[in-house]
Write an enzyme that holds these catalytic residues in place. Structure first.
Site, PDB file in Angstrom:
ATOM      1  N   HIS A   1      -1.469  -1.319  -4.101  1.00 51.73           N
ATOM      2  CA  HIS A   1      -2.727  -0.957  -3.447  1.00 51.73           C
ATOM      3  C   HIS A   1      -2.759   0.544  -3.211  1.00 51.73           C
ATOM      4  CE1 HIS A   1      -6.339  -1.943  -1.149  1.00 51.73           C
ATOM      5  NE2 HIS A   1      -5.956  -1.026  -0.269  1.00 51.73           N
TER       6      HIS A   1
ATOM      7  N   MET B   1     -12.229   4.660  -0.438  1.00 56.44           N
ATOM      8  CA  MET B   1     -12.819   4.930   0.879  1.00 56.44           C
ATOM      9  C   MET B   1     -13.419   6.329   0.835  1.00 56.44           C
ATOM     10  SD  MET B   1     -10.087   3.224   3.509  1.00 56.44           S
ATOM     11  CE  MET B   1      -8.587   3.173   2.553  1.00 56.44           C
TER      12      MET B   1
ATOM     13  N   MET C   1      -8.859   8.288  -0.020  1.00 57.66           N
ATOM     14  CA  MET C   1      -9.655   8.762   1.110  1.00 57.66           C
ATOM     15  C   MET C   1     -10.098  10.201   0.856  1.00 57.66           C
ATOM     16  SD  MET C   1      -7.328   7.303   4.239  1.00 57.66           S
ATOM     17  CE  MET C   1      -6.596   5.660   4.167  1.00 57.66           C
TER      18      MET C   1
ATOM     19  N   ASP D   1      -6.832  -5.813   4.785  1.00 57.04           N
ATOM     20  CA  ASP D   1      -6.133  -4.533   4.758  1.00 57.04           C
ATOM     21  C   ASP D   1      -6.090  -3.983   6.176  1.00 57.04           C
ATOM     22  OD1 ASP D   1      -5.118  -2.023   4.300  1.00 57.04           O
ATOM     23  OD2 ASP D   1      -6.651  -1.403   2.868  1.00 57.04           O
TER      24      ASP D   1
ATOM     25  N   MET E   1     -11.785  -5.351   6.116  1.00 59.29           N
ATOM     26  CA  MET E   1     -10.891  -4.406   6.787  1.00 59.29           C
ATOM     27  C   MET E   1     -10.512  -4.979   8.153  1.00 59.29           C
ATOM     28  SD  MET E   1     -10.251  -1.892   4.781  1.00 59.29           S
ATOM     29  CE  MET E   1      -9.399  -0.878   5.997  1.00 59.29           C
TER      30      MET E   1
ATOM     31  N   ASP F   1      -4.989   3.477  -1.559  1.00 58.45           N
ATOM     32  CA  ASP F   1      -6.082   3.847  -0.660  1.00 58.45           C
ATOM     33  C   ASP F   1      -6.509   5.285  -0.937  1.00 58.45           C
ATOM     34  OD1 ASP F   1      -6.433   1.498   1.050  1.00 58.45           O
ATOM     35  OD2 ASP F   1      -4.392   1.908   1.710  1.00 58.45           O
TER      36      ASP F   1
ATOM     37  N   HIS G   1      -8.675   1.279  -3.945  1.00 59.14           N
ATOM     38  CA  HIS G   1      -9.611   1.077  -2.838  1.00 59.14           C
ATOM     39  C   HIS G   1     -10.238   2.431  -2.503  1.00 59.14           C
ATOM     40  CE1 HIS G   1      -9.960  -0.065   1.734  1.00 59.14           C
ATOM     41  NE2 HIS G   1     -11.135   0.116   1.171  1.00 59.14           N
TER      42      HIS G   1
ATOM     43  N   SER H   1       0.835  -1.203   0.000  1.00 59.16           N
ATOM     44  CA  SER H   1       0.000   0.000   0.000  1.00 59.16           C
ATOM     45  C   SER H   1       0.864   1.245   0.000  1.00 59.16           C
ATOM     46  CB  SER H   1      -0.908   0.014   1.226  1.00 59.16           C
ATOM     47  OG  SER H   1      -1.540   1.281   1.351  1.00 59.16           O
TER      48      SER H   1
END
Length: 214
Positions: A32, A67, A36, A175, A136, A34, A65, A7
């Site tokens: 990966h 979020m 946000m 994750d 998660m 993330d 991913h 990540s």
């Protein structure tokens, strides 16, 4: 086969392209990412422009991913930026099936993530349309958190559900708080895709860290 997805949340943002290449050199299988938004989770990270800027640095799949709230509004932009697969949160989607179908319509594998406080059964209505389920193992928002032990039971519950549905081929991703010790626990419980940020990027020998997760 265990898939390792370093990540870049734990990478050095001032040299993100180089750290993407470092993850590949260390033996990572996916990158990966993330994403946000500061609303669904209490942090801000990457947008499509950043993903587009690092896309030339590796041929590894970008595992994006989301979020974020209302992910359906941004899926086309992330596809255009270079995402190879997209995962959304069940908690963020009012019309989860519709969002999953939108990802599939763009030709990408679709995943659904659930937070530690969300029942595993939340993914059951869309399981037949998914390529991946993400459990998660920390509360999302920040890297470097401690693994939640109850996650192991949730993984077993999910694997049982998949077996009952004839979906043993489904990718099961974890994750949060993944290291050599917790990796063994989640693999035994049925996870085959391991996201690791600080454990990989904080290691003096990143290749050894990736190898230890397998």
């Amino acid at each position: 086969m265990t898939i390792i997805a370093p990540s870049i949340l734990s990478a050095n943002f001032s040299k993100l392209g180089e750290d993407v290449q470092a993850a590949e050199k260390a033996g990572g299988d996916w990158i990966h990412i993330d994403v946000m938004d500061g609303h669904f989770v209490p942090n801000l990270t990457f947008g499509p422009v950043v993903i587009e800027s690092i896309r030339p640095y590796t041929k590894l799949p970008f595992d994006v991913h989301l979020m974020i709230e209302k992910p359906e509004l941004y899926i086309p932009a992330f596809v255009k930026a270079g995402a190879d697969r997209i995962t959304v949160h069940a908690e963020a989607c009012v019309h989860l099936h519709r969002v999953v179908q939108l990802i599939k319509e763009h030709g990408l594998p679709a995943g659904v993530a659930i937070n530690p406080g969300t029942p595993v059964s939340a993914v059951e209505p869309v399981l037949d349309d998914l390529d991946l389920v993400l459990i998660m193992t920390v509360n999302p928002g920040f890297g470097g958190q401690a693994f939640i032990p109850q996650s192991v039971g949730r993984l077993r519950q999910l694997r049982t559900m998949l077996q009952e549905r004839g979906l043993e081929h489904m990718n099961v991703q974890v994750d949060g708080g993944v290291n050599a010790e917790t990796a063994k626990l989640v693999r035994e419980a049925g996870a085959n895709v391991l996201v690791a940020g600080s454990y990989v990027y904080g290691a003096s020998d990143r290749a050894a860290a990736v190898a230890s997760l397998r």
